[in-house]
Design a protein around this motif. Structure first.
Motif, short mmCIF file in Angstrom:
data_model
loop_
_atom_site.label_atom_id
_atom_site.label_comp_id
_atom_site.label_asym_id
_atom_site.label_seq_id
_atom_site.Cartn_x
_atom_site.Cartn_y
_atom_site.Cartn_z
N PHE A 147 0.84 -1.20 0.00
CA PHE A 147 0.00 0.00 0.00
C PHE A 147 0.88 1.26 0.00
N ILE A 183 2.28 1.93 -3.57
CA ILE A 183 1.44 2.54 -4.62
C ILE A 183 1.02 3.97 -4.30
N ILE A 184 0.83 4.27 -3.01
CA ILE A 184 0.39 5.64 -2.69
C ILE A 184 1.56 6.62 -2.78
N LYS A 186 -3.52 -4.14 -6.06
CA LYS A 186 -3.27 -3.57 -4.73
C LYS A 186 -4.40 -2.63 -4.32
N ALA A 187 -4.88 -1.85 -5.29
CA ALA A 187 -5.91 -0.85 -4.99
C ALA A 187 -7.21 -1.52 -4.53
N LEU A 220 -13.20 2.07 -7.59
CA LEU A 220 -11.86 2.27 -8.15
C LEU A 220 -11.98 2.97 -9.50
N PRO A 269 -5.98 7.17 -2.70
CA PRO A 269 -7.35 7.10 -2.18
C PRO A 269 -7.94 8.51 -2.08
N GLY A 276 -11.00 5.56 -4.89
CA GLY A 276 -9.56 5.70 -5.06
C GLY A 276 -9.27 5.68 -6.55
N PHE A 278 -1.49 5.20 -7.28
CA PHE A 278 -2.88 5.10 -6.82
C PHE A 278 -3.02 6.03 -5.63
N ILE A 286 -6.47 5.40 -9.94
CA ILE A 286 -5.18 5.02 -10.51
C ILE A 286 -4.70 6.14 -11.42
N ALA A 326 -1.22 -2.29 -10.03
CA ALA A 326 -1.85 -1.18 -9.29
C ALA A 326 -3.30 -1.52 -8.96
#
Ligand code: CDP
Length: 553
Positions: free
Chosen positions: A49, A52-53, A294-295, A325, A60, A270, A58, A272, A291
């Motif tokens: 997490f 990706i953030i 995981k998202a 998403l 949220p 969230g 990605f 991408i 992505a």
């Protein structure tokens, strides 16, 4: 080096500081660590997490960034609250909305159960004030809660096309400043749209009031032409994708329209970042799938760690476990690939990409169902195999998170290549779109580049530049912004994404200031025929405050 311009980085930092940093946090990494820690169930997830953030592959939506790992703990951006006819229930709904908005969530309501203006009340004493008057109550509550919350509360007010007060509802926002905390939308049905499409404008639609199809249709068109309100929602298209019809029909969405939800459902969003998936002129499909994987886990975990504003919301949300998403940076992706927004290739790419995202999301939800069980109402749903989430995809406006990511918002075309952003960090900036800057700075001499900026700033476009040494025909094709793009293309792109998206899409269909009412009527019919779930049209300069700004300039 980052591709975003220096000013864009500053804007991102300023936005981060003013809204997201908690006490003791100094930068994006600190925010990402807090958020990843709050949502991850184990070390492996934490690392995934965070990755990706932090990389902005990605992000949220705002309530999660603001509240994860804090005492509030409310993570959702979207809510739908039922409004029943009766004083006590109405004030219950106002209270629930206030609790949600305090935490940065947005609320949508369908007011159609409220009896029309002037009818006799339940007690038989006095007359009902109707949905429009009631909306003022919700609007005032939002106005007051604004002072307690982190972001301005937003509401969606919806009325069914068959409600007796539909005309006064359509006109409810005609005076500038009224119901300023509301977006309003008319819930249209296939039967109404078919009659309008067939031009049967003289037929009576509502036998109680005697209102004709044409009267209602032209009031909607007039409102949109004047100031972009009301928006429209297409009931049958929304309910075509109701994956749990046994739980009831869907009659409302969140404020920006991307999440049609059942009463008391909430949804975590969230997005991408498509822009950073372009590598050496190609979309990296493996990174995209990673992505998405995981998202989906991230958003599904959120449902369990979320702190819900009231028990009814927790109950409804956990029955269906819907997640939203979506994507951002679509236009930036096209620019990097050298594809004009209004091209066949862009349409094909939109369709292909969203298809891949949707499929990858479903696959991950299937895996999650095998690990943790499907959503509790799965047996009552139309899914043919177990998944953990009744719906998976939705495309949000990404108004703030796209600024943090430094990419174009949602699936919108870039609104302007050059604009002035009043005072960031005490300075006034001319913001130039980073990909525009990179492209033309390389090509042009400094004086020519500056002249180009001045021109685009003053005219809002580069399409009228005649010197082909400054801007070639090919560049004119590539650098078309929201207003250079025909409304039909705006709708086509939205429709391409919608074909592979479970929930809805938030998008503005821009029209030039000289667009006529007949264009708006045509756009409504066209959007309905393309299968959109809703539509927001905005004719440039049609809102007063925008006009004032232009005058000042
Ligand atoms: O970019 P960010 O995550 O801040 O939000 P967005 O994608 O622009 O908006 C997503 C959703 O958040 C909207 O559709 C609303 O439901 C909600 N929202 C809100 O409640 N209040 C706002 N001022 C902005 C958004």
């Amino acid at each position: 080096m980052s591709e975003t311009g220096e000013e864009f980085d500053l804007l991102a930092i300023e936005t981060l500081k003013s809204r997201y940093l908690q006490e003791g946090e100094k930068d994006w990494e600190d925010v990402c660590k807090r958020v990843a820690k709050a949502i991850a169930l184990n070390r492996g997830e934490y690392t995934e997490f965070l990755d990706i953030i932090l990389s902005k592959a990605f992000i949220p939506s705002s309530p999660t960034l603001m509240n994860a790992g804090t005492p509030s703990g409310q993570l959702s951006a979207c809510f739908v609250i039922p409004v029943e006819d009766g004083i006590e229930k109405i004030f219950d709904s106002v209270k629930t909305a206030a609790l949600i908005q305090k935490t940065g969530g947005g609320t949508g309501f369908n007011f159609s159960k409220i009896r029309p203006d002037g009818s006799v009340t339940v007690s038989g004493v006095g007359t009902a004030s109707g949905p429009v008057a009631l909306m003022r109550l919700f609007n005032e509550a939002t106005e007051i809660v604004k002072h307690f919350g982190k972001r301005r509360g937003a509401n969606m007010g919806i009325l069914d096309i068959s409600h007796n007060d539909i005309i006064s509802f359509i006109r409810a926002k005609r005076t500038e400043g009224v119901l300023s905390n509301f977006n309003i939308s008319v819930m249209l049905t296939d039967s109404f749209m078919s009659l309008a499409d067939e031009g049967r404008m003289d037929e009576v639609w509502n036998t109680e009031t005697g209102t004709k199809i044409g009267e209602i249709f032209s009031e909607i068109v007039e409102g949109i032409w004047r100031n972009g309100e009301p928006g429209v929602l297409f009931y049958d298209h929304i309910n075509r994708d109701n994956f749990t019809p046994a739980l009831g029909d869907i009659s409302a969405t969140n404020p920006c329209g991307e999440e049609p939800l059942l009463p008391f459902e909430s949804c975590n969003l969230g997005s991408i970042n498509l822009s950073i998936l372009v590598e050496e002129g190609k979309v990296n499909r493996d990174s995209l799938r990673e992505a998405v994987r995981k998202a989906v886990r991230f958003l599904d975990n959120e449902i369990d760690v979320n702190v819900y504003p009231v028990p009814e919301i927790e109950k409804a949300t956990k029955k269906t476990r819907k997640i939203g998403l979506g994507v951002m940076g679509f236009h930036d992706m096209l620019l990097k690939l050298g594809l004009p927004y209004d091209s066949e290739e862009a349409l094909r790419l939109a369709e292909k990409l969203m298809g891949q995202i949707n499929r990858a999301a479903i696959r991950e939800s299937e895996k999650l169902a095998a690990e943790k069980g499907p959503f509790p109402e799965y047996e009552n749903s139309i899914w043919e195999f177990p998944v953990r989430n009744a719906t998976l995809t939705a495309i949000a406006p990404t108004g703030t998170i796209s600024i943090l990511a430094g990419c174009s918002a949602g699936i919108e075309p870039v609104f302007s290549w050059v604009y002035r952003r009043a005072r960031i960090a005490g300075k006034e900036f001319m913001l130039v779109h980073p990909l525009f800057e990179t492209h033309f700075k390389q090509k042009l001499s400094k004086p020519d580049y500056n002249r180009l900026l001045e021109h685009v700033y003053a005219h809002g476009t580069l399409q009228d530049i005649t010197d082909s040494k400054i801007v070639s025909e090919e560049e004119k094709g590539l650098f078309r912004s929201a207003l250079d793009i025909n409304w039909k293309t705006h709708i086509d792109i939205q429709a391409a994404f919608q074909r592979h998206c479970h929930a809805g899409i938030s998008k503005t269909i821009n029209m030039p200031v000289d667009a006529g009412k007949e264009d708006i009527g045509k756009a409504l019919i066209y959007a309905w025929k393309q299968g959109l779930k809703g539509l927001t049209i905005y004719r440039t300069g049609s809102r007063q405050h925008v006009v004032l700004n232009l005058k000042k300039r």
